[in-house]
Design a protein around this motif. Structure first.
Motif, mmCIF file in Angstrom:
data_model
loop_
_atom_site.group_PDB
_atom_site.id
_atom_site.type_symbol
_atom_site.label_atom_id
_atom_site.label_comp_id
_atom_site.label_asym_id
_atom_site.label_seq_id
_atom_site.Cartn_x
_atom_site.Cartn_y
_atom_site.Cartn_z
ATOM 1 N N CYS A 57 118.095 35.187 89.913
ATOM 2 C CA CYS A 57 116.683 35.278 90.299
ATOM 3 C C CYS A 57 115.729 35.282 89.112
ATOM 4 C CB CYS A 57 116.431 36.541 91.122
ATOM 5 S SG CYS A 57 117.778 36.982 92.254
ATOM 6 N N CYS A 60 113.441 32.368 87.619
ATOM 7 C CA CYS A 60 112.151 32.036 88.242
ATOM 8 C C CYS A 60 111.224 33.253 88.275
ATOM 9 C CB CYS A 60 112.352 31.547 89.680
ATOM 10 S SG CYS A 60 113.065 29.897 89.778
ATOM 11 N N HIS A 61 111.748 34.373 88.782
ATOM 12 C CA HIS A 61 110.875 35.527 89.031
ATOM 13 C C HIS A 61 110.631 36.380 87.790
ATOM 14 C CE1 HIS A 61 110.445 35.060 93.385
ATOM 15 N NE2 HIS A 61 111.695 34.665 93.413
#
Ligand code: HEC
Length: 142
Positions: A57, A60-61
């Motif tokens: 994750c 992107c985050h």
């Protein structure tokens, strides 16, 4: 003395009532989604969540969840900033769960083989903690 003519209908009614009750209970159990997060965080489960998050994750985050990453830039993603408590306030755990499991637009789905249901629930706890100082800079060491 019991009247045999009455026993059979009474038994029938009783069985019918039992079947109705157990039938509807079973139906309820099957259709009721886990509206709130069913897992409680433990140090181990949260360490595992962090591990999954950083691999699957964070690109992107962002490791701290603010969504300001090169990947987001390159893909022109509009990502929420989870370090802001308001970003997840109105969202239910079940909604976030569905989002993570199913994906949406450019958000890829997280397959069961990469994170079990329990691990996804722990990911949600991990993400929600990002606005509670969990991802704040560490206390400078002397
Ligand atoms: C390829 C980039 C990418 C990766 C990798 C990614 N996401 Fe996302 N994520 C997105 C995008 C884009 C959105 C916004 C989607 C939309 O709302 O249209 C999003 C939205 C979300 C949301 C909803 C946020 C909100 O405020 O509604 C959650 C929760 C989420 N991601 C969790 C995860 C988790 C957990 C992982 C790792 C298992 C992950 N994402 C991996 C791109 C990504």
């Amino acid at each position: 003395m019991l009247n045999p003519k009455m026993v059979f209908p009474a038994l029938f009614l009783l069985l019918f009532a039992l079947a109705t009750v157990s039938g509807s209970a079973a139906q309820e159990a099957a259709s009721a989604p886990a509206a709130t997060n069913p897992v409680k965080p433990t140090p181990q489960s949260q360490a595992k969540a962090k591990q999954i998050y950083n691999i699957d994750c964070a690109m992107c985050h962002g490791e701290n969840g603010n969504g300001k990453t090169d990947m987001a830039n390159d893909m022109q993603l509009k990502l929420p900033d989870w370090t802001d408590p308001n970003s997840l306030n109105g969202k239910t755990d079940q909604g976030l769960f569905n989002m993570i499991r199913n994906g949406k637009d450019k958000m890829p789905p997280e397959a069961v083989g990469r994170a079990s249901d329990t691990e996804v629930w722990n990911l949600i706890l991990y993400i929600r903690k990002m606005s509670q100082g969990a991802a704040a800079p560490a206390v400078p060491s002397k």
